[in-house]
Write a protein that holds these residues in place. Sequence first.
Motif, PDB file in Angstrom:
ATOM      1  N   ALA A 311     -50.347 -55.415  45.641  1.00 18.12           N
ATOM      2  CA  ALA A 311     -50.597 -54.188  46.401  1.00 18.12           C
ATOM      3  C   ALA A 311     -51.540 -54.459  47.574  1.00 18.12           C
ATOM      4  CB  ALA A 311     -51.176 -53.117  45.482  1.00 18.12           C
ATOM      5  N   GLN A 312     -52.547 -55.263  47.333  1.00 17.91           N
ATOM      6  CA  GLN A 312     -53.467 -55.612  48.429  1.00 17.91           C
ATOM      7  C   GLN A 312     -52.753 -56.390  49.525  1.00 17.91           C
ATOM      8  OE1 GLN A 312     -56.530 -57.738  46.351  1.00 17.91           O
ATOM      9  NE2 GLN A 312     -57.429 -55.891  45.405  1.00 17.91           N
ATOM     10  N   ALA A 313     -51.876 -57.311  49.143  1.00 16.89           N
ATOM     11  CA  ALA A 313     -51.145 -58.100  50.140  1.00 16.89           C
ATOM     12  C   ALA A 313     -50.195 -57.217  50.943  1.00 16.89           C
ATOM     13  CB  ALA A 313     -50.377 -59.214  49.454  1.00 16.89           C
ATOM     14  N   ALA A 348     -47.419 -47.045  53.663  1.00 17.67           N
ATOM     15  CA  ALA A 348     -48.802 -46.726  53.301  1.00 17.67           C
ATOM     16  C   ALA A 348     -48.843 -45.744  52.125  1.00 17.67           C
ATOM     17  CB  ALA A 348     -49.535 -46.152  54.508  1.00 17.67           C
ATOM     18  N   VAL A 349     -47.953 -44.755  52.152  1.00 19.19           N
ATOM     19  CA  VAL A 349     -47.894 -43.780  51.049  1.00 19.19           C
ATOM     20  C   VAL A 349     -47.536 -44.471  49.738  1.00 19.19           C
ATOM     21  CG1 VAL A 349     -46.633 -41.787  50.154  1.00 19.19           C
ATOM     22  CG2 VAL A 349     -47.373 -41.833  52.545  1.00 19.19           C
ATOM     23  N   ASN A 350     -46.536 -45.365  49.789  1.00 17.34           N
ATOM     24  CA  ASN A 350     -46.108 -46.060  48.571  1.00 17.34           C
ATOM     25  C   ASN A 350     -47.214 -46.952  48.010  1.00 17.34           C
ATOM     26  OD1 ASN A 350     -43.632 -44.830  48.718  1.00 17.34           O
ATOM     27  ND2 ASN A 350     -42.539 -46.610  49.523  1.00 17.34           N
ATOM     28  N   VAL A 351     -47.964 -47.586  48.904  1.00 16.92           N
ATOM     29  CA  VAL A 351     -49.053 -48.444  48.439  1.00 16.92           C
ATOM     30  C   VAL A 351     -50.120 -47.608  47.745  1.00 16.92           C
ATOM     31  CG1 VAL A 351     -50.942 -49.913  49.205  1.00 16.92           C
ATOM     32  CG2 VAL A 351     -48.644 -50.282  50.098  1.00 16.92           C
ATOM     33  N   GLN A 353     -49.715 -44.710  46.223  1.00 17.53           N
ATOM     34  CA  GLN A 353     -49.181 -44.285  44.916  1.00 17.53           C
ATOM     35  C   GLN A 353     -49.209 -45.430  43.912  1.00 17.53           C
ATOM     36  OE1 GLN A 353     -45.274 -42.736  45.707  1.00 17.53           O
ATOM     37  NE2 GLN A 353     -46.037 -40.746  46.433  1.00 17.53           N
ATOM     38  N   ALA A 354     -48.893 -46.626  44.381  1.00 17.87           N
ATOM     39  CA  ALA A 354     -48.929 -47.788  43.494  1.00 17.87           C
ATOM     40  C   ALA A 354     -50.341 -48.025  42.973  1.00 17.87           C
ATOM     41  CB  ALA A 354     -48.403 -49.011  44.221  1.00 17.87           C
ATOM     42  N   GLU A 355     -51.322 -47.873  43.821  1.00 18.14           N
ATOM     43  CA  GLU A 355     -52.700 -48.082  43.382  1.00 18.14           C
ATOM     44  C   GLU A 355     -53.114 -47.019  42.358  1.00 18.14           C
ATOM     45  OE1 GLU A 355     -54.708 -48.039  47.092  1.00 18.14           O
ATOM     46  OE2 GLU A 355     -54.429 -50.204  47.462  1.00 18.14           O
ATOM     47  N   ARG A 381     -44.428 -51.436  40.071  1.00 15.59           N
ATOM     48  CA  ARG A 381     -43.561 -52.493  40.579  1.00 15.59           C
ATOM     49  C   ARG A 381     -42.458 -51.939  41.466  1.00 15.59           C
ATOM     50  NH1 ARG A 381     -40.289 -56.878  36.811  1.00 15.59           N
ATOM     51  NH2 ARG A 381     -39.385 -58.066  38.548  1.00 15.59           N
ATOM     52  N   ALA A 382     -41.857 -50.813  41.054  1.00 16.14           N
ATOM     53  CA  ALA A 382     -40.797 -50.209  41.868  1.00 16.14           C
ATOM     54  C   ALA A 382     -41.337 -49.762  43.228  1.00 16.14           C
ATOM     55  CB  ALA A 382     -40.189 -49.019  41.125  1.00 16.14           C
ATOM     56  N   LEU A 383     -42.519 -49.160  43.269  1.00 13.60           N
ATOM     57  CA  LEU A 383     -43.106 -48.722  44.540  1.00 13.60           C
ATOM     58  C   LEU A 383     -43.401 -49.904  45.459  1.00 13.60           C
ATOM     59  CD1 LEU A 383     -45.554 -45.991  43.186  1.00 13.60           C
ATOM     60  CD2 LEU A 383     -43.558 -45.592  44.646  1.00 13.60           C
TER      61      LEU A 383
END
Length: 491
Positions: A311-313, A348-351, A353-355, A381-383
Amino acid sequence: MTATHTRPEAGAGGSSAVESVSGARGGSRERRAPGRPAGQGLRGLQGLRGLQGLRDAVALALLPAPLLVAALPAAFAGGGTRRWFGGRGESQRAEAQAARDAAAEAFYELDTAQRDLKISIETINAVDNSPRGRKAAEDFAALGRRIDDVSHAYITAVDAHDLDRDDLEPSVAASARTELTRAKDDLVRVKGELDRFGQGLGTLLGSAETQLARLAPAVERARQALLGASNALDAVRAAGLRADELAARLAALAPELTKLNQGAGKHGVAETLQRADVVLRDAEALRAEAERLPERAAEIDRRLVSLRTRAQALTTRTGSVEPVLSELRRRFSAACWQDLQPVPEQAAVNVRQAEEKLAEAAKARDEQRWADATSRLSTVRALLNAVDEAVSAAGDRLQRLDAVAKDPQQEIERTRFAVRDAQRLAMAGRHTPDPRHARPLDDSVARLDRAIAGLEGRHPDYWHFLTETEAVRQTAARVVSDIREERGAGA
């Protein structure tokens, strides 16, 4: 026994009296005293008889009155009153008793065979509820009624005649022999029917015995599987893992274990076998999950770290999408990049939500809610995959548009080769192609020509050209696959 046989001997006189009775039965035999003439010996015996008679009279006179009355018949009986059987009457008695013994043996054999066959029927009924199994039970019940009838006739015949009575008449003995022989024949006949019926149960009984042979091992395997699951769960808890979900599933199997312990007598063999299989499968699954639980916890920990790093990458890579879009807007027509405009914002939104899901997964892991943690990680993982694809699509778009703008001919030749290869396969072994194959290939050629013509002009739509050539190649590939499937099926 008569009085003569019970009275003690009284010296020589008593012995002579017995010998006298014996002589009277055997003829005119005499027992001669040693050293005396024959006549003198006879007179001596007669004198002894007189003395014995006098001695008996004196003894009777000295007895009390009640004993005197009881002793008088014995005193006047002389040599006793026992009845001696022989001749035709005794033969009739012996034949009747032999018939009684034969009937008793037949009755015993029939009873033993019925008991053995009853066990077989109970075995079949416990396992087989098919029409054949039910008919076997019904036929055995009908045989049982016939057995009851002939057994009753036998018992009645035995009870009707006392063949051990001293005063048994020959005619009664003959009648008893006839009735007992008839009863024996009926018993033997019904036993033959019973034996033939038992022989016809071979297939049903074999199948039932096979299932019964499976029963005890199946139940024991189920019990051992439950024990293994319980032990594995204890080991997990000893390692500091709660495994509440597994414990609840194990507790749900307790009623099934109770029914297994109640046995096939209450629930039937087939149902017990099925229950044993279900318990075995569920218990083994529980044990396997319990044994994997420490590894599962470690895997969740590794995935948390890996997805957090990814997610950070991706957050860093999302920042590179805007420069790519600026390059696309500067060098190519709007049709080549308009669909990529939402990528930076959506990434950006997906990241984010993943966090958030990562945080929820970490909390579920701490609370040992393994299923929830796994589910949250799958969502993360899907996000992140969606972000990765969108960010990569922008860079790939710029690269492909650069390549076709410099030299569109390579893309054109690649597409024409795919179409010509499909056309050659469609014409192989034929004078004219099948319309089902020729029509889509002809349409693909025309479509490619239109895409090439679209490159003319000041600001060509290279992205449209690339999507058209890709569609043409897919059509050619589909035609080739259809032709090969048809020819493979015809072979």
